[in-house]
Design a protein around this motif. Structure first.
Motif, mmCIF file in Angstrom:
data_model
loop_
_atom_site.group_PDB
_atom_site.id
_atom_site.type_symbol
_atom_site.label_atom_id
_atom_site.label_comp_id
_atom_site.label_asym_id
_atom_site.label_seq_id
_atom_site.Cartn_x
_atom_site.Cartn_y
_atom_site.Cartn_z
ATOM 1 N N GLU A 194 0.817 -1.207 0.000
ATOM 2 C CA GLU A 194 0.000 0.000 0.000
ATOM 3 C C GLU A 194 0.853 1.260 0.000
ATOM 4 O O GLU A 194 0.433 2.302 -0.481
ATOM 5 N N GLU A 195 2.034 1.165 0.587
ATOM 6 C CA GLU A 195 2.985 2.288 0.607
ATOM 7 C C GLU A 195 4.286 1.808 -0.016
ATOM 8 O O GLU A 195 4.644 0.637 0.076
ATOM 9 N N SER A 228 10.662 -0.470 2.227
ATOM 10 C CA SER A 228 9.216 -0.586 2.422
ATOM 11 C C SER A 228 8.798 -1.958 2.938
ATOM 12 O O SER A 228 7.610 -2.272 2.987
ATOM 13 N N HIS A 294 7.567 3.862 7.988
ATOM 14 C CA HIS A 294 6.105 4.006 7.911
ATOM 15 C C HIS A 294 5.533 3.119 6.805
ATOM 16 O O HIS A 294 4.499 2.458 7.000
ATOM 17 N N ALA A 295 6.203 3.096 5.646
ATOM 18 C CA ALA A 295 5.737 2.262 4.536
ATOM 19 C C ALA A 295 5.786 0.786 4.901
ATOM 20 O O ALA A 295 4.845 0.026 4.616
ATOM 21 N N ARG A 297 5.708 -0.607 7.913
ATOM 22 C CA ARG A 297 4.678 -0.916 8.912
ATOM 23 C C ARG A 297 3.298 -1.011 8.269
ATOM 24 O O ARG A 297 2.518 -1.914 8.576
ATOM 25 N N THR A 298 3.018 -0.084 7.356
ATOM 26 C CA THR A 298 1.714 -0.086 6.675
ATOM 27 C C THR A 298 1.534 -1.355 5.861
ATOM 28 O O THR A 298 0.470 -1.996 5.907
ATOM 29 N N ASN A 299 2.562 -1.745 5.108
ATOM 30 C CA ASN A 299 2.466 -2.935 4.274
ATOM 31 C C ASN A 299 2.315 -4.204 5.116
ATOM 32 O O ASN A 299 1.536 -5.098 4.784
#
Length: 401
Positions: A194-195, A228, A294-295, A297-299
């Motif tokens: 997603e990121e 990421s 952040h990317a 963690r989001t993924n």
């Protein structure tokens, strides 16, 4: 939507007649084909065996295999290393454009398409009388259009970006194979990303690195430059047995005339039941970039048990130690390093970090630019070329005594 196989009617000269039912190559012989990079073909063969593929025959850029319908679905759903899976319809001599057109027009295309659905064609030609892939693809397109126009005076449309069905044409040494893309698009697109960051690693590359490391969860795994999080995501999916295509909402094999939706639901249910939990502190990572963390963690949060992967904002030089672990990483290079970075110094510092603070561990480092291997102040245990996903890099193993 699957077009159910029924009796096929053809109109002509004021009467309607029943067409003889065609049985396609994949139906007659339970025969399929996976596209795969040459540098990981040995891993693909091993993976296909583990997924119950039979009679494996490696050829250039892929592997022919046989499988039951259930195992065929499992391979498309679960393979982490192949780029596409094809269901062949027909193989035929193809010395010129007329051979191609006539053979393509014999397929009962109404079993795969309607006038309201769209298609695309991917063609590849090598060592043949027809020398241009685009021209070959156009001849197949013309055959499909004329097939429908002869029967309905209309034709379905081509959509190169989001087609209802993808048709694959391969011609090698004047032998053509027409197939349906059973994947419904490239299988490296898992759906968890997603990121992203600049120049992210392709998922199949990361899966190959995880497989080559031999990681089975007996040691903690740490990525000190996680970007990421692609390596961490693929390691999690491998350990937890999460199907590679768990997020894909549609597959090309659902367009096949013999698609069995009940069997497909059972295959998915069995795969979901086999998913394992991820122990705490087994997967960890860090990166100097807050955006990358952040990317990652989001993924990871979109994956089963992804919340159990600990990721921190930290320069690798600030990590006190990574001992008795498996280190898996893809150091930044080129566009990911930005301008003004001393690449030689960066790799010297990273090599010193591994040597001095990672004792008792093994490190698998992917070099997108192999020339920097010589800048590491460490002797490799082995080096493996990985030409996959548009990259021509090397995976290097370091034993850190």
């Amino acid at each position: 939507m699957n077009i159910a196989r029924k009796s096929i009617l053809e109109k002509g000269r004021g009467r309607t007649r029943k067409l003889a039912k065609l049985e396609y190559l994949y139906e007659k012989e339970s025969l399929y084909f996976v596209q795969a990079a040459e540098s990981v073909k040995d891993l693909v063969l091993e993976e296909l065996k583990n997924l119950n593929g039979q009679d494996l025959k490696p050829v250039f850029r892929g592997v022919w295999f046989k499988a039951s319908k259930a195992d065929f679905y499992r391979i498309v759903y679960g393979s982490r290393l192949v780029s596409r899976v094809l269901a062949p319809l027909a193989t035929f001599p193809c010395r010129d454009k007329d051979d191609l057109y006539k053979a393509a027009k014999k397929i009962h295309w109404e079993e795969f398409l309607t006038l309201k659905t769209t298609f695309s064609i991917n063609a590849n030609v090598s060592e043949s009388s027809i020398t241009h892939s685009n021209f070959a693809g156009l001849r197949v397109k013309d055959a499909i259009a004329d097939y429908f126009r002869d029967r309905t005076n209309k034709r379905p449309s081509v959509d190169a970006h989001d087609p209802y069905i993808m048709i694959n044409l391969h011609i090698h040494r004047d032998v053509a194979t027409l197939s349906i893309d059973a994947s419904g698009g490239p299988l490296h697109k898992r759906g968890y990303r997603e990121e992203t960051v600049a120049a992210p690693m392709q998922e199949t590359v990361a899966a190959a690195i995880v497989r080559l490391s031999g990681w089975d969860g007996s040691l903690p795994l740490y990525d000190p430059m996680c970007g990421s999080g692609t390596l961490l995501c693929e390691a999690l999916m491998s350990y937890c047995r999460v199907p590679a295509q768990v997020f894909r909402t549609g597959f090309g094999f659902e367009r096949l005339p013999d698609f069995d939706p009940d069997l497909w639901e059972r295959v998915k249910a069995e795969a979901r039941e086999a998913i394992l939990a991820l122990p705490e502190n087994l997967l960890m990572g860090s990166d100097i970039s807050e955006h990358s963390v952040h990317a990652a963690r989001t993924n990871l949060m979109g994956l089963h048990h992804g919340g159990r992967v600990e990721i921190q904002v930290k320069d690798f030089q600030e990590i006190p130690a990574i001992e008795n672990s498996l280190i898996l990483t893809n150091p930044p290079y080129g566009i990911r390093m930005g301008k003004g970075q001393d690449m030689n110094l960066f790799y010297q510092k990273f090599g010193m970090f591994l040597r001095e603070r990672c004792r008792g561990s093994q490190a698998y480092v992917y070099f997108g630019e192999p020339r920097f291997i010589k800048k590491m102040p460490l002797a490799p245990s082995w080096k493996r070329p990985l030409k996959i996903g548009g990259l021509d890099g090397k995976l290097v193993k370091y034993e850190l005594y």
